[in-house]
Write a protein that holds these residues in place. Sequence first.
Motif: not given
Length: 89
Positions: A73-74, A80-84
């Motif tokens: 999914l990512t 972008t990991v950490g932007d949630y």
Amino acid sequence: LWCTRGLQRACGPRPSKAQERARAAPEWTEAVTRIADGGISDEVYERARRQFSEKELVDLTLAVIAIHGWNRLTIAFHATVGDYQMAQR
């Protein structure tokens, strides 16, 4: 047998149950990850089953599947990991 009698010094001490479980988990994870390369060998399955109950092995397999799903999914959505950010209530 862990080691033949003549090689016991070279083999070192027999691994503990915890060490065997610690080796079996990543081996099983890798086998599930690379399942398209020909499935999971009987040897890998048997080593995993000696270390884990059926429920534990199912739980481990489901965790591997979930992580692979999240990774796909990512990647698919260029997240972008950490932007949630959690929605404000």
